[in-house]
Design an enzyme around this catalytic site. Structure first.
Site, short mmCIF file in Angstrom:
data_model
loop_
_atom_site.label_atom_id
_atom_site.label_comp_id
_atom_site.label_asym_id
_atom_site.label_seq_id
_atom_site.Cartn_x
_atom_site.Cartn_y
_atom_site.Cartn_z
N LYS A 18 -54.29 54.27 -35.21
CA LYS A 18 -53.78 53.94 -33.86
C LYS A 18 -53.85 55.15 -32.93
CE LYS A 18 -49.57 52.62 -35.08
NZ LYS A 18 -49.53 52.77 -36.54
N ARG A 94 -42.30 48.29 -32.52
CA ARG A 94 -42.39 48.15 -33.98
C ARG A 94 -41.42 47.10 -34.51
NH1 ARG A 94 -44.24 53.91 -34.75
NH2 ARG A 94 -45.11 54.10 -36.83
N ARG A 132 -53.70 63.41 -44.69
CA ARG A 132 -53.49 64.12 -43.41
C ARG A 132 -52.37 65.15 -43.52
NH1 ARG A 132 -50.76 59.57 -39.31
NH2 ARG A 132 -48.75 59.55 -40.34
N ARG A 134 -49.04 65.32 -43.01
CA ARG A 134 -47.98 65.56 -42.04
C ARG A 134 -46.65 65.69 -42.77
NH1 ARG A 134 -48.00 61.13 -37.49
NH2 ARG A 134 -46.15 60.37 -38.60
N ARG A 145 -42.31 53.25 -45.29
CA ARG A 145 -42.85 52.87 -43.97
C ARG A 145 -43.72 51.62 -44.06
NH1 ARG A 145 -44.16 58.93 -42.65
NH2 ARG A 145 -46.25 58.15 -42.79
P1 AMP Z 1 -45.97 57.55 -35.80
O1 AMP Z 1 -46.27 58.83 -35.10
O2 AMP Z 1 -46.26 56.35 -34.98
O3 AMP Z 1 -46.61 57.51 -37.17
O4 AMP Z 1 -44.38 57.52 -36.04
C1 AMP Z 1 -43.73 58.47 -36.87
C2 AMP Z 1 -42.32 58.03 -37.13
O5 AMP Z 1 -41.57 57.97 -35.91
C3 AMP Z 1 -42.16 56.65 -37.75
O6 AMP Z 1 -42.30 56.66 -39.15
C4 AMP Z 1 -40.74 56.28 -37.32
O7 AMP Z 1 -39.78 56.93 -38.13
C5 AMP Z 1 -40.65 56.91 -35.93
N1 AMP Z 1 -41.03 55.95 -34.88
C6 AMP Z 1 -42.08 56.05 -34.02
N2 AMP Z 1 -42.15 55.01 -33.19
C7 AMP Z 1 -41.11 54.20 -33.53
C8 AMP Z 1 -40.64 52.94 -33.07
N3 AMP Z 1 -41.27 52.28 -32.09
N4 AMP Z 1 -39.53 52.41 -33.67
C9 AMP Z 1 -38.90 53.04 -34.65
N5 AMP Z 1 -39.30 54.23 -35.16
C10 AMP Z 1 -40.38 54.80 -34.61
#
Ligand code: AMP
Length: 193
Positions: A18, A94, A132, A134, A145
């Site tokens: 994404k 989400r 990756r 992270r 997740r």
């Molecule tokens: P991402 O960078 O999209 O992989 O998001 C990393 C982490 O941020 C996720 O595993 C969640 O813990 C949190 N996070 C990001 N966006 C959301 C969202 N829309 N709702 C809830 N948690 C989020």
């Protein structure tokens, strides 16, 4: 470019690409990229309280509570120019609550144009996430997740399909090829509209 593609959401499991495809789309269509995960990482890094709170959830592979996430998006979109000229939302919504909040934030003047679902099999996303490296990419948090994706985020696919906004894209393969598939899908929709 196309009004349909201008206000866009990318759905998909973590590791589906994404972020990468979102950035490419923004460059291509000259819109802004908004990743809630990145916003949280940036604000945690500089010690903003909401960011630090979010990090506690992120490190465990949990979702950040809806009210915190919605506030961040609401604040960002409180400036109409942010919405008017288009965006790619990556990692938001989400949950069903977040999807509903997004509709309210956008209102009827600037509704969503398109929702892309980047489809990548679970085995492959696990491999990508472990690769990756992270900070929040531990085996345990990755498993959690993916579980939350199935429970909370996957239902949004049907929701947006019912609204005629969904396009599913095969996210397996080279970055460039996947991007081309996305562009082809957007152009095909423009022909229809
Ligand atoms: P991402 O960078 O999209 O992989 O998001 C990393 C982490 O941020 C996720 O595993 C969640 O813990 C949190 N996070 C990001 N966006 C959301 C969202 N829309 N709702 C809830 N948690 C989020």
């Amino acid at each position: 470019m196309t009004t349909r593609g201008a206000r866009l959401v990318i759905l998909g499991k973590q590791g589906a690409g994404k972020g990468t495809q979102g950035e490419r789309l923004c460059k291509h269509f000259h819109t802004q990229h908004l990743s809630t995960g990145q916003l949280f990482r940036d604000s945690a890094a500089v010690g903003v309280p909401a960011g630090l709170k979010a990090k506690e959830y992120m490190d465990r592979g949990e979702l950040v509570p809806d009210d915190i996430v919605v506030d961040v998006v609401k604040e960002r979109f409180s400036n109409p120019a942010e919405v008017q000229y288009g965006f790619v939302l990556d990692g938001f919504p989400r949950t069903a609550n977040q999807a509903e909040a997004l509709d309210q934030i956008l209102g009827s003047q600037y509704p969503l144009g398109l929702v892309l679902d980047l489809d990548v099999p679970t085995d492959l996303v696990i491999e990508r996430l472990l690769g990756r490296g992270r900070e929040d990419d531990t085996r345990q948090s990755i498993r959690r997740r993916l579980e939350l994706y199935d429970q909370e985020t996957k239902p949004l696919i049907d929701l947006y399909r019912d609204r005629g906004l969904l396009v599913q894209i095969d996210g397996v393969g080279e970055e460039e090829k996947v991007f081309q598939r996305i562009l082809d899908a957007i152009h095909a929709l423009d022909q229809l509209s």
